[in-house]
Scaffold this active site. Structure first.
Site, PDB file in Angstrom:
ATOM      1  N   HIS A 196      48.537  -3.075  63.066  1.00 41.75           N
ATOM      2  CA  HIS A 196      47.893  -3.445  61.949  1.00 41.75           C
ATOM      3  C   HIS A 196      46.536  -3.801  62.024  1.00 41.75           C
ATOM      4  CE1 HIS A 196      47.777  -4.779  57.651  1.00 41.75           C
ATOM      5  NE2 HIS A 196      47.045  -5.683  58.200  1.00 41.75           N
TER       6      HIS A 196
ATOM      7  N   ASP B 175      45.071 -14.892  58.720  1.00 40.48           N
ATOM      8  CA  ASP B 175      45.209 -13.565  57.916  1.00 40.48           C
ATOM      9  C   ASP B 175      43.737 -13.926  57.258  1.00 40.48           C
ATOM     10  OD1 ASP B 175      45.212 -11.710  55.793  1.00 40.48           O
ATOM     11  OD2 ASP B 175      47.168 -12.311  55.371  1.00 40.48           O
TER      12      ASP B 175
END
Lengths: 413, 413
Positions: free
Chosen positions: B321, B225
């Site tokens: 995403h 991330d």
């Protein structure tokens, strides 16, 4: 996942192969990669924190004499309705398998979440215990030691039953928060339909390398905490902390095990912080900055409990925490305290919901926690600033041998 | 306290004197003791983690481009009834004084609690911001930038007003949990009668040294991330993240500042963990183990969004995403994400109350968070597995100069 997993195993394997046994107290070996080339660029020799691993197997479970870790989870489960000895045995086998792998830096046996990929085991330990109610649930009351009898009530207890006790207890510790959370999730998944979470708490200690050299921990009151802990080098350490081979045959499954008392001790920090430094030191009986007794010396100097000050009063007040909890004042009762601090934000009044996840270890609570707490309960000046909010007592079996799971000697013995 | 405090200052002083500037991104210098003699005995070169300090003063506040720290607190305060601009200015002066001292490894100006004694600053940063309501409370609405206008509603928001917004916002980060808590308590004490805690959240990231070399963070879903974060080395980094000198004079107090969007994003981890690895990778559009796009390469390879698979469908699904959040899909909108993970135990259903304290930084939220979140809100496959539970938007003024406090150019300008 294969590439990343091999890389991870490679790192840990190298650490193990070139590993140095740093401590063997209680049989739990701590291995660490020896690195002289680390720069401080990322706040430590890169990877050395991650590569440190603690053996799951041993005479005793890890997480008892293991050095304090930066992050901890403690949690309890209740066996699900209908689950008994068979399901409990299968669960302990799954849990032990998972713990054995994760503490070695491997992935979980089933559908690893990936949360710890790239991190080494970071001193991960997983410790399992059985509460009083576990023995009814599994039909094993005949083998339940008297040491697991419920703790007496203490006048200052403000216990929340929903955060106390439980059939099964798990303690997770690691120097990395993601590694600890990864283990928590894996163990929760293993519980499956056999057991349900009863309560869970999170805690922390100092990060390795935060101090110039290893020092005794400080708690959230700012006090040096743990000075009087028994040391593994002391002759009677094992006898005090671990169950010896002299127990009756029906309790032989606990030989090499220990009893854990777990208390959520809320600190009333706003109240505490309103006291002056001098007032705080009178409550504790020690100098805050160094942890030395008020009668002088350094942190390890024995308090001169009989010393009288110029005002004719004891230098260490009669109700000072250090006096009342001193082993000499408790018939030599001793326990190994190995806590985490906790901090769960602020309560509805804006006051910190913080304090100590008190965890102590002893061969027999009636010669450890109970007499000390009875004494503290009657006259400890610190009582005004703390509140016991939950309580648990657990039988923590000895460590697993190769191929064995924790508790097997009870569940299949 | 004097001996211990001098010892502490000595350590930090030495680190500063022999210090090496490791990074100057955004003007916040990171100093670290250079140590080649550390052994891995305590999991890192002893004291190097503790001795690392981040300058409080600079063109920008610390805690924006500072490397992720292992522990964080974010909290908001509301000015007390009756408190206005004068009290706010005095509070910002007290807070800046405390932050300046603590980040340098000194004790708090008033009645230090002792919690961090013996630890160095451990990369401590303290960052201050002002919410929309702050400007009414202080009579400064004429100088409130439009960038602070409330965020639009998003269809998937499930926001708790009690954990959102607030007059004042504080972010604390450190690689040591006790150092972070010490700063939290000192700042809470400084608030005194001027401001009251509104909400508070705790978070964490990996510990320094947990990975073999610095890697992009992983979140609690196990995903890499932060791969696409703008880099301080990029030519347009400053323009994207920090307010430039081209603003109208009434907003000149924000030149060098940034806007922080803070969202508590709960992860529905039980639901997520029930998906297979392949399903998870379709949701994200990246390989879980390496973070590489499903179209190949490594973590930093650009996703080949047009690539069609053998089944005639895009290799990176239309609702993945990674596709929807890609800068190329959002008119070049960019923000610097600098989150902490959170984990507050289990909820009443036994599900983990865990996720991401999402914190992102940008010169203008209407060209950062807002367009990206609008796009995600409409079609992100990840939405099913997350829930935005709180929201805040804060104007974070530039860093303080010597003798100045944060926000002085607004409050006294």
């Amino acid at each position: 996942m294969e590439i990343s997993r091999r890389r991870l195993l490679g790192t840990v394997g190298a650490a193990g192969a070139a590993g140095l046994a740093l401590g063997a107290a209680g049989g739990a070996l701590v291995h660490s990669e020896v690195s002289g080339s680390g720069t401080a660029g990322s706040g430590g020799a890169p990877g050395s924190l991650g590569a440190t691993r603690v053996d799951f197997q041993g005479d005793h479970q890890a997480g008892i004499t293991t050095p304090l870790q930066a992050k901890g989870h403690v949690l309890a489960f209740d066996l699900a309705p209908g689950a008994g000895r068979t399901e409990a045995a299968a669960l302990m086998r799954r849990w032990s398998d998972t713990a054995r792998r994760l503490t070695a830096g491997e992935t979980a046996p089933v559908a690893d979440t990936g949360i710890a990929l790239g991190s080494g085991p970071s001193s991960l330990t997983v410790t399992f215990g059985f509460g009083h109610s576990f023995f009814e649930r599994t039909g094993l009351t005949a083998r339940r030691p008297a040491a697991l009898d419920p703790l007496p009530d203490f006048s200052a207890d403000r216990l929340d039953a929903r955060r106390s006790n439980g059939d099964l207890w798990v303690q997770i510790g690691s120097d990395d928060a993601l590694v600890a959370f990864h283990a928590l999730r894996a163990l929760q998944k293993d519980a499956g339909e056999a057991a349900r979470p009863r309560w869970q708490m999170n805690g922390f200690n100092r990060s390795p390398g935060a101090t110039a050299s290893p020092m005794t921990a400080r708690n959230l009151m700012g006090q040096v905490d743990g000075t009087n802990n028994p040391k593994p080098t002391e002759a009677d350490f094992d006898r005090r902390i671990f169950v010896q081979g002299t127990v009756p045959p029906e309790h032989a499954w606990m030989v090499g095990g220990s009893y854990a008392v777990v208390r959520r001790i809320r600190m009333l920090l706003d109240h505490w912080d309103q006291q002056s430094l001098a007032q705080q030191e009178q409550v504790i009986g020690r100098t805050k900055a160094t942890g030395a007794p008020l009668t002088g010396g350094d942190e390890t100097t024995a308090p001169a409990l009989d010393k009288i000050g110029a005002d004719g009063k004891p230098v260490i007040p009669s109700n000072a925490h250090a006096r009342i909890s001193a082993p000499a004042q408790n018939g030599g009762a001793a326990m190994l305290r190995r806590p985490f601090s906790f901090h769960d934000g602020i309560d509805a009044d804006g006051a910190p919901d913080a304090g100590l996840l008190f965890i102590c270890w002893q061969a027999d609570p009636s010669r450890g926690f109970v007499p000390v707490q009875r004494k503290l309960d009657r006259g400890d000046a610190l009582s005004e600033f703390i509140r016991h909010e939950s309580s648990g007592l657990y039988a923590v079996p000895p460590g697993a041998r190769a191929g064995e799971y924790v508790g097997q000697r009870l569940l299949e013995g």
